[in-house]
Design a protein around this motif. Structure first.
Motif, PDB file in Angstrom:
ATOM      1  N   ALA A 176     142.323  46.870 -13.377  1.00 54.53           N
ATOM      2  CA  ALA A 176     141.490  47.334 -14.491  1.00 54.53           C
ATOM      3  C   ALA A 176     142.355  47.731 -15.686  1.00 54.53           C
ATOM      4  CB  ALA A 176     140.625  48.505 -14.042  1.00 54.53           C
ATOM      5  N   GLY A 186     126.165  38.226 -11.498  1.00 58.91           N
ATOM      6  CA  GLY A 186     126.873  38.980 -12.526  1.00 58.91           C
ATOM      7  C   GLY A 186     127.828  38.102 -13.307  1.00 58.91           C
ATOM      8  N   GLY A 244     132.398  43.965 -11.953  1.00 58.49           N
ATOM      9  CA  GLY A 244     131.527  45.137 -12.021  1.00 58.49           C
ATOM     10  C   GLY A 244     130.511  45.208 -10.886  1.00 58.49           C
ATOM     11  N   PRO A 245     129.774  44.097 -10.623  1.00 58.54           N
ATOM     12  CA  PRO A 245     128.812  44.142  -9.507  1.00 58.54           C
ATOM     13  C   PRO A 245     129.464  44.453  -8.167  1.00 58.54           C
ATOM     14  CG  PRO A 245     128.372  42.252 -10.935  1.00 58.54           C
ATOM     15  CD  PRO A 245     129.667  42.844 -11.387  1.00 58.54           C
ATOM     16  N   ASP A 246     130.661  43.918  -7.915  1.00 62.96           N
ATOM     17  CA  ASP A 246     131.361  44.201  -6.657  1.00 62.96           C
ATOM     18  C   ASP A 246     131.674  45.696  -6.527  1.00 62.96           C
ATOM     19  OD1 ASP A 246     131.404  41.563  -5.760  1.00 62.96           O
ATOM     20  OD2 ASP A 246     133.200  41.110  -6.921  1.00 62.96           O
ATOM     21  N   PHE A 247     132.064  46.314  -7.642  1.00 70.30           N
ATOM     22  CA  PHE A 247     132.387  47.744  -7.620  1.00 70.30           C
ATOM     23  C   PHE A 247     131.138  48.575  -7.311  1.00 70.30           C
ATOM     24  CE2 PHE A 247     132.804  51.849  -9.810  1.00 70.30           C
ATOM     25  CZ  PHE A 247     133.946  52.331  -9.190  1.00 70.30           C
ATOM     26  N   ILE A 248     130.022  48.235  -7.973  1.00 76.40           N
ATOM     27  CA  ILE A 248     128.772  48.984  -7.753  1.00 76.40           C
ATOM     28  C   ILE A 248     128.275  48.816  -6.319  1.00 76.40           C
ATOM     29  CG2 ILE A 248     126.346  49.152  -8.445  1.00 76.40           C
ATOM     30  CD1 ILE A 248     127.220  48.318 -11.262  1.00 76.40           C
ATOM     31  N   SER A 304     126.716  39.385  -6.832  1.00 81.44           N
ATOM     32  CA  SER A 304     128.059  39.186  -7.385  1.00 81.44           C
ATOM     33  C   SER A 304     128.128  37.915  -8.216  1.00 81.44           C
ATOM     34  CB  SER A 304     129.090  39.131  -6.253  1.00 81.44           C
ATOM     35  OG  SER A 304     130.386  38.949  -6.774  1.00 81.44           O
ATOM     36  N   LEU A 306     134.472  42.612 -16.565  1.00 80.66           N
ATOM     37  CA  LEU A 306     133.403  43.583 -16.371  1.00 80.66           C
ATOM     38  C   LEU A 306     132.224  42.956 -15.639  1.00 80.66           C
ATOM     39  CD1 LEU A 306     132.265  46.406 -16.928  1.00 80.66           C
ATOM     40  CD2 LEU A 306     131.384  45.525 -19.108  1.00 80.66           C
ATOM     41  N   PHE A 307     131.824  41.756 -16.070  1.00 87.88           N
ATOM     42  CA  PHE A 307     130.713  41.069 -15.406  1.00 87.88           C
ATOM     43  C   PHE A 307     131.151  40.435 -14.092  1.00 87.88           C
ATOM     44  CE2 PHE A 307     128.871  41.199 -19.683  1.00 87.88           C
ATOM     45  CZ  PHE A 307     127.570  41.564 -19.383  1.00 87.88           C
TER      46      PHE A 307
END
Length: 246
Positions: A176, A222, A200-204, A219, A196-197
């Protein structure tokens, strides 16, 4: 303005010095504005062949090898971050012989393909629709190549190193930071918006409970949502700058 932008792209992908590119661009801008004020077209300056004209300018300029070497570390860091950040977030990061060989090869081929097509675009006067189609096609090919490597790695290769979960989170955080540094260094939001796209979904999803199939769909959605938004923004910006050009 379009020809000046193409000139900058052609010279940048030819490895020329940024300062010299700016000087050439401003000098050429003066010639073009003077020609337009007398009712002439760009062809009157370029001799009717933009490609030959740009090639001649490029041949007269020295290649900035020091500048290329100076840019290499950030490019390498960004490529490494793209390849391992997502896996580090998901907790499935591992290193195998196939990945160590295939990922650098895909990265180098991808860079070569982008440079080739950017150079072609700068002299071929493609429509924006065709440029976007080429960009999307390259993204799809690269994504499919990475998926093929992951598939073969799962079924045919054994990892020789698997970091601990804590180490993976550290690697993800470093990834990051690399994306943020890349955005500041390049002065563009592309190096930040795509990760981010993409990740980001993997992190959430790490903090939610879903099935593996649902996680895969979210995933992937996103990623393509991010590509779609970027394409729409680029199209809108181009439409605003060139309202009569499709």
């Amino acid at each position: 303005e379009e020809f000046i932008a193409n000139l900058r792209m052609y010279l940048m992908t030819s490895g020329k010095n940024d300062h010299e590119i700016n000087e050439i661009a401003e000098e050429l801008r003066g010639h073009l504005e003077d020609a337009e004020s007398h009712g002439k077209t760009v062809d009157s300056v370029t001799g009717g062949s933009p490609q030959t004209y740009l090639e001649n300018i490029s041949n007269e300029m020295k290649t900035d090898y020091f500048g290329l070497v100076r840019l290499a570390p950030m490019f390498i860091l960004l490529l490494i971050a793209y390849f391992i950040t997502g896996s580090a977030i998901r907790g499935d990061l591992n290193f195998s012989l196939l990945k160590l060989i295939a990922y650098p090869a895909i990265a180098l081929l991808s860079i070569g393909a982008y440079i080739y097509f950017f150079r072609k675009m700068s002299v071929a006067n493609y429509s924006k629709k065709k440029e976007l189609s080429i960009f999307i096609a390259l993204q799809v090919i690269i994504t499919l190549s990475l998926m093929a490597v992951l598939f073969m790695d799962i079924f045919f290769f054994e990892p020789f190193y698997i970091p601990s979960r804590e180490t993976m989170w550290v690697i993800a955080a470093l990834g990051a930071l690399v994306f943020i540094a890349g955005a500041i260094w390049s002065k563009t939001w592309f190096t930040l918006i795509f990760p981010l796209f993409l990740f980001g979904p993997d992190f959430i999803l790490q903090f939610l409970q879903y099935s593996e199939t649902t996680e895969l769909i979210i995933s992937a959605s996103g990623l393509y949502l991010g590509i779609g938004i970027v394409v729409l923004i680029l199209y809108w910006q181009n439409k605003k700058q060139n309202p009569h050009k499709l």
